[in-house]
Design a protein around this motif. Structure first.
Motif, PDB file in Angstrom:
ATOM      1  N   ALA A  97     -22.337 -10.646  -9.847  1.00  0.00           N
ATOM      2  CA  ALA A  97     -21.121 -10.935 -10.604  1.00  0.00           C
ATOM      3  C   ALA A  97     -20.687 -12.384 -10.454  1.00  0.00           C
ATOM      4  N   SER A  98     -20.890 -12.963  -9.281  1.00  0.00           N
ATOM      5  CA  SER A  98     -20.483 -14.362  -9.100  1.00  0.00           C
ATOM      6  C   SER A  98     -21.315 -15.305  -9.965  1.00  0.00           C
ATOM      7  N   SER A  99     -22.579 -14.963 -10.200  1.00  0.00           N
ATOM      8  CA  SER A  99     -23.399 -15.824 -11.061  1.00  0.00           C
ATOM      9  C   SER A  99     -23.224 -15.499 -12.544  1.00  0.00           C
ATOM     10  N   LEU A 100     -22.748 -14.306 -12.881  1.00  0.00           N
ATOM     11  CA  LEU A 100     -22.577 -13.920 -14.278  1.00  0.00           C
ATOM     12  C   LEU A 100     -21.163 -14.164 -14.808  1.00  0.00           C
ATOM     13  N   SER A 101     -20.275 -14.669 -13.987  1.00  0.00           N
ATOM     14  CA  SER A 101     -18.883 -14.805 -14.401  1.00  0.00           C
ATOM     15  C   SER A 101     -18.644 -15.955 -15.368  1.00  0.00           C
ATOM     16  N   VAL A 102     -19.628 -16.761 -15.654  1.00  0.00           N
ATOM     17  CA  VAL A 102     -19.606 -17.890 -16.600  1.00  0.00           C
ATOM     18  C   VAL A 102     -18.361 -18.765 -16.463  1.00  0.00           C
ATOM     19  N   GLY A 103     -17.947 -19.028 -15.241  1.00  0.00           N
ATOM     20  CA  GLY A 103     -16.820 -19.914 -14.997  1.00  0.00           C
ATOM     21  C   GLY A 103     -15.457 -19.281 -15.185  1.00  0.00           C
ATOM     22  N   LEU A 104     -15.405 -17.983 -15.425  1.00  0.00           N
ATOM     23  CA  LEU A 104     -14.123 -17.322 -15.647  1.00  0.00           C
ATOM     24  C   LEU A 104     -13.601 -16.610 -14.411  1.00  0.00           C
ATOM     25  N   ALA A 105     -14.269 -16.777 -13.273  1.00  0.00           N
ATOM     26  CA  ALA A 105     -13.875 -16.056 -12.060  1.00  0.00           C
ATOM     27  C   ALA A 105     -12.530 -16.509 -11.524  1.00  0.00           C
ATOM     28  N   ASN A 106     -12.128 -17.728 -11.794  1.00  0.00           N
ATOM     29  CA  ASN A 106     -10.835 -18.216 -11.296  1.00  0.00           C
ATOM     30  C   ASN A 106      -9.991 -18.793 -12.427  1.00  0.00           C
ATOM     31  N   LEU A 107     -10.078 -18.189 -13.596  1.00  0.00           N
ATOM     32  CA  LEU A 107      -9.306 -18.673 -14.740  1.00  0.00           C
ATOM     33  C   LEU A 107      -7.818 -18.387 -14.568  1.00  0.00           C
ATOM     34  N   PHE A 108      -7.480 -17.177 -14.181  1.00  0.00           N
ATOM     35  CA  PHE A 108      -6.089 -16.798 -13.959  1.00  0.00           C
ATOM     36  C   PHE A 108      -5.864 -16.582 -12.472  1.00  0.00           C
ATOM     37  N   GLN A 109      -4.717 -17.026 -11.971  1.00  0.00           N
ATOM     38  CA  GLN A 109      -4.339 -16.826 -10.572  1.00  0.00           C
ATOM     39  C   GLN A 109      -3.079 -15.960 -10.546  1.00  0.00           C
ATOM     40  N   LEU A 110      -3.258 -14.686 -10.302  1.00  0.00           N
ATOM     41  CA  LEU A 110      -2.135 -13.768 -10.260  1.00  0.00           C
ATOM     42  C   LEU A 110      -1.712 -13.525  -8.812  1.00  0.00           C
ATOM     43  N   ALA A 111      -0.609 -12.825  -8.615  1.00  0.00           N
ATOM     44  CA  ALA A 111      -0.073 -12.609  -7.267  1.00  0.00           C
ATOM     45  C   ALA A 111      -0.994 -11.726  -6.435  1.00  0.00           C
ATOM     46  N   ASP A 112      -1.573 -10.711  -7.025  1.00  0.00           N
ATOM     47  CA  ASP A 112      -2.440  -9.786  -6.299  1.00  0.00           C
ATOM     48  C   ASP A 112      -3.896 -10.125  -6.621  1.00  0.00           C
ATOM     49  N   ILE A 113      -4.731 -10.209  -5.574  1.00  0.00           N
ATOM     50  CA  ILE A 113      -6.139 -10.575  -5.761  1.00  0.00           C
ATOM     51  C   ILE A 113      -6.876  -9.508  -6.576  1.00  0.00           C
ATOM     52  N   ARG A 114      -6.428  -8.267  -6.464  1.00  0.00           N
ATOM     53  CA  ARG A 114      -7.094  -7.199  -7.218  1.00  0.00           C
ATOM     54  C   ARG A 114      -6.859  -7.373  -8.719  1.00  0.00           C
ATOM     55  N   TRP A 115      -5.634  -7.705  -9.119  1.00  0.00           N
ATOM     56  CA  TRP A 115      -5.352  -7.945 -10.530  1.00  0.00           C
ATOM     57  C   TRP A 115      -6.063  -9.202 -11.023  1.00  0.00           C
ATOM     58  N   THR A 116      -6.121 -10.205 -10.174  1.00  0.00           N
ATOM     59  CA  THR A 116      -6.827 -11.431 -10.553  1.00  0.00           C
ATOM     60  C   THR A 116      -8.297 -11.145 -10.842  1.00  0.00           C
ATOM     61  N   THR A 117      -8.920 -10.377  -9.972  1.00  0.00           N
ATOM     62  CA  THR A 117     -10.328 -10.041 -10.162  1.00  0.00           C
ATOM     63  C   THR A 117     -10.521  -9.183 -11.404  1.00  0.00           C
ATOM     64  N   LEU A 118      -9.637  -8.223 -11.607  1.00  0.00           N
ATOM     65  CA  LEU A 118      -9.757  -7.351 -12.769  1.00  0.00           C
ATOM     66  C   LEU A 118      -9.631  -8.143 -14.073  1.00  0.00           C
ATOM     67  N   VAL A 119      -8.660  -9.017 -14.162  1.00  0.00           N
ATOM     68  CA  VAL A 119      -8.446  -9.781 -15.391  1.00  0.00           C
ATOM     69  C   VAL A 119      -9.587 -10.772 -15.617  1.00  0.00           C
ATOM     70  N   ASN A 120      -9.937 -11.542 -14.595  1.00  0.00           N
ATOM     71  CA  ASN A 120     -10.941 -12.588 -14.776  1.00  0.00           C
ATOM     72  C   ASN A 120     -12.338 -12.017 -15.038  1.00  0.00           C
ATOM     73  N   TYR A 121     -12.759 -11.058 -14.254  1.00  0.00           N
ATOM     74  CA  TYR A 121     -14.090 -10.500 -14.448  1.00  0.00           C
ATOM     75  C   TYR A 121     -14.142  -9.574 -15.669  1.00  0.00           C
TER      76      TYR A 121
END
Length: 144
Positions: A97-121
């Motif tokens: 997943a880290s190599s397939l995220s096409v630069g979108l892994a840290n596009l949004f920074q939300l308060a909860d890391i779980r929501w951040t991962t869900l939205v970005n991935y």
């Protein structure tokens, strides 16, 4: 009591369907009959091989993009439900997943890391699905 059925008349459909065609409209043996759909033209030779190659490539692109989206969605689900990071499957999916995220892994920074991962991935998975479908469609258009 009921009346007996009337015999068909000249204007009825059954009689008109059984009536022979007028002589000014000859029956053509080369054109398909109107009540049967025409069969597609059979393609042979190099055109058939090229069409097979194009269909195979389009299917391969679509399959690869769907697998990438599946891996990204699986990583998002693992993160949301707090899977064990020491698990081998989690580590394998996380590395893909880290190599397939096409630069979108840290596009949004939300308060909860779980929501951040869900939205970005999840967004990266949608990008893979859309781009894969578009590219597969463009490849299919190359077929004659």
């Amino acid at each position: 009591m009921t009346e007996p059925p009337k015999p068909p008349e000249a204007g009825d459909r059954l009689v008109a369907a059984n009536r022979p065609r007028p002589l000014e409209q000859p029956v053509s043996l080369t054109q398909p009959r109107p009540h049967r759909p025409a069969l597609p033209r059979q393609v042979t030779g190099p055109v058939r091989v090229w069409r097979g190659v194009v269909v195979f490539l389009a299917s391969a692109v679509r399959l690869a993009s769907r697998l990438a989206a599946l891996v990204l969605a699986l990583y998002a689900v693992f993160t949301v439900f707090r899977a064990n990071p020491a698990n081998v499957w989690y580590q394998f999916v996380a590395s893909l997943a880290s190599s397939l995220s096409v630069g979108l892994a840290n596009l949004f920074q939300l308060a909860d890391i779980r929501w951040t991962t869900l939205v970005n991935y999840g967004l990266a998975a949608l990008v893979w699905l859309i781009v894969g479908s578009v590219v597969a469609g463009l490849i299919r258009r190359a077929a004659p």
